[in-house]
Write a protein that holds these residues in place. Structure first.
Motif, short mmCIF file in Angstrom:
data_model
loop_
_atom_site.label_atom_id
_atom_site.label_comp_id
_atom_site.label_asym_id
_atom_site.label_seq_id
_atom_site.Cartn_x
_atom_site.Cartn_y
_atom_site.Cartn_z
N TRP A 1 0.84 -1.20 0.00
CA TRP A 1 0.00 0.00 0.00
C TRP A 1 0.87 1.25 0.00
O TRP A 1 1.87 1.31 0.72
CB TRP A 1 -0.91 0.00 1.23
CG TRP A 1 -2.08 0.92 1.09
CD1 TRP A 1 -2.26 2.12 1.72
CD2 TRP A 1 -3.24 0.71 0.29
NE1 TRP A 1 -3.45 2.68 1.35
CE2 TRP A 1 -4.08 1.84 0.47
CE3 TRP A 1 -3.64 -0.30 -0.58
CZ2 TRP A 1 -5.30 1.96 -0.19
CZ3 TRP A 1 -4.86 -0.18 -1.22
CH2 TRP A 1 -5.67 0.94 -1.03
N PRO A 2 0.52 2.26 -0.80
CA PRO A 2 1.35 3.48 -0.87
C PRO A 2 1.56 4.16 0.47
O PRO A 2 2.63 4.71 0.74
CB PRO A 2 0.54 4.38 -1.82
CG PRO A 2 -0.26 3.43 -2.66
CD PRO A 2 -0.60 2.29 -1.74
N ASP A 3 0.55 4.13 1.33
CA ASP A 3 0.66 4.73 2.67
C ASP A 3 0.29 3.67 3.70
O ASP A 3 -0.88 3.51 4.04
CB ASP A 3 -0.27 5.94 2.79
CG ASP A 3 -0.06 6.69 4.10
OD1 ASP A 3 0.73 6.21 4.93
OD2 ASP A 3 -0.70 7.74 4.29
N LEU B 1 -6.47 6.12 0.26
CA LEU B 1 -5.53 6.83 -0.60
C LEU B 1 -5.90 8.31 -0.58
O LEU B 1 -6.97 8.69 -1.07
CB LEU B 1 -5.57 6.29 -2.03
CG LEU B 1 -4.86 4.96 -2.30
CD1 LEU B 1 -5.03 4.55 -3.75
CD2 LEU B 1 -3.38 5.06 -1.94
N PHE C 1 -6.16 11.75 -3.93
CA PHE C 1 -6.44 10.93 -5.11
C PHE C 1 -6.95 11.82 -6.23
O PHE C 1 -7.81 12.68 -6.04
CB PHE C 1 -7.48 9.86 -4.77
CG PHE C 1 -7.88 9.01 -5.93
CD1 PHE C 1 -7.01 8.09 -6.47
CD2 PHE C 1 -9.14 9.16 -6.50
CE1 PHE C 1 -7.39 7.30 -7.55
CE2 PHE C 1 -9.52 8.38 -7.57
CZ PHE C 1 -8.64 7.45 -8.09
#
Length: 201
Positions: A175-177, A193, A196
């Motif tokens: 996951w990006p964060d 997210l 976005f």
């Protein structure tokens, strides 16, 4: 010189069984261990030393160490008072430990270590407020484990728990964060997210 040192979790309980008070009236003449630390204390002019364990739940959580430049500095009465002080510090550390555990249980899933529903709602609310201020969007993804109940019933609860832990690690790593990933129910994971951008716009 006074030093309070908290130990890590490694072998704390095993060390706690042998933890005891150590007092030296003159470390420059009395035999004993200490190695480089003892030599460094002597070079700095210290002579008397007392080390008291800080016990939390029958485990050595740290030590209270006091040094003095005068020999025979710590009398029996002072040793008694310092032992009481170490007991008070131990109680305080135990209280802090319980508070930390309660705070963790309130906001994190014990099985996976991910944020739980309560913390997820707080973070989602925060991201929505930020998005409103910045005029951006927030994307929310939900996913669950198909036939998870069947896995538990056929392979056992242990296998189901192992699957959830492994899935949590993979989701968090991809996951990006990672801070915005959560487990919000038995087999349901979600992620946020922020900032976005919808290409359709």
């Amino acid at each position: 010189m006074v030093r309070v040192r908290r130990g890590g979790n490694r072998d704390r309980r095993q060390q706690g069984h042998g933890a005891k008070r150590c007092a030296r009236n003159d470390i420059s003449t009395e035999p004993g261990g200490g190695g480089k630390r003892r030599q460094a204390a002597i070079e700095r002019g210290y002579r008397s030393l007392i080390v008291l364990p800080l016990m939390v739940e029958d485990a050595a959580a740290g030590i209270l160490a006091l040094c003095a430049r005068e020999p025979d500095f710590f009398t029996d009465e002072e040793v008694k008072l310092l032992s009481q002080l170490a007991g008070d510090i131990s109680l305080a550390l135990e209280h802090i430990g319980k508070e930390e555990k309660l705070n963790y249980l309130a906001y994190y899933d014990v099985l996976t270590g991910l944020p739980n529903r309560a913390l997820f709602h707080e973070r989602l609310s925060h991201q929505l407020r930020v998005a409103e201020q910045k005029k951006t969007k927030v994307m929310l993804l939900l996913g669950d484990v198909k036939r998870f109940r069947f896995i538990n019933e056929s392979l056992g609860r242990h296998s189901g728990d192992t699957l959830l832990r492994e899935l949590a690690v993979r989701v968090k790593n991809r996951w990006p964060d990672p801070d915005n990933v959560a487990r919000i129910s038995a087999d349901c994971f979600t992620g946020i997210l922020a900032d976005f951008e919808d290409e359709a716009d």
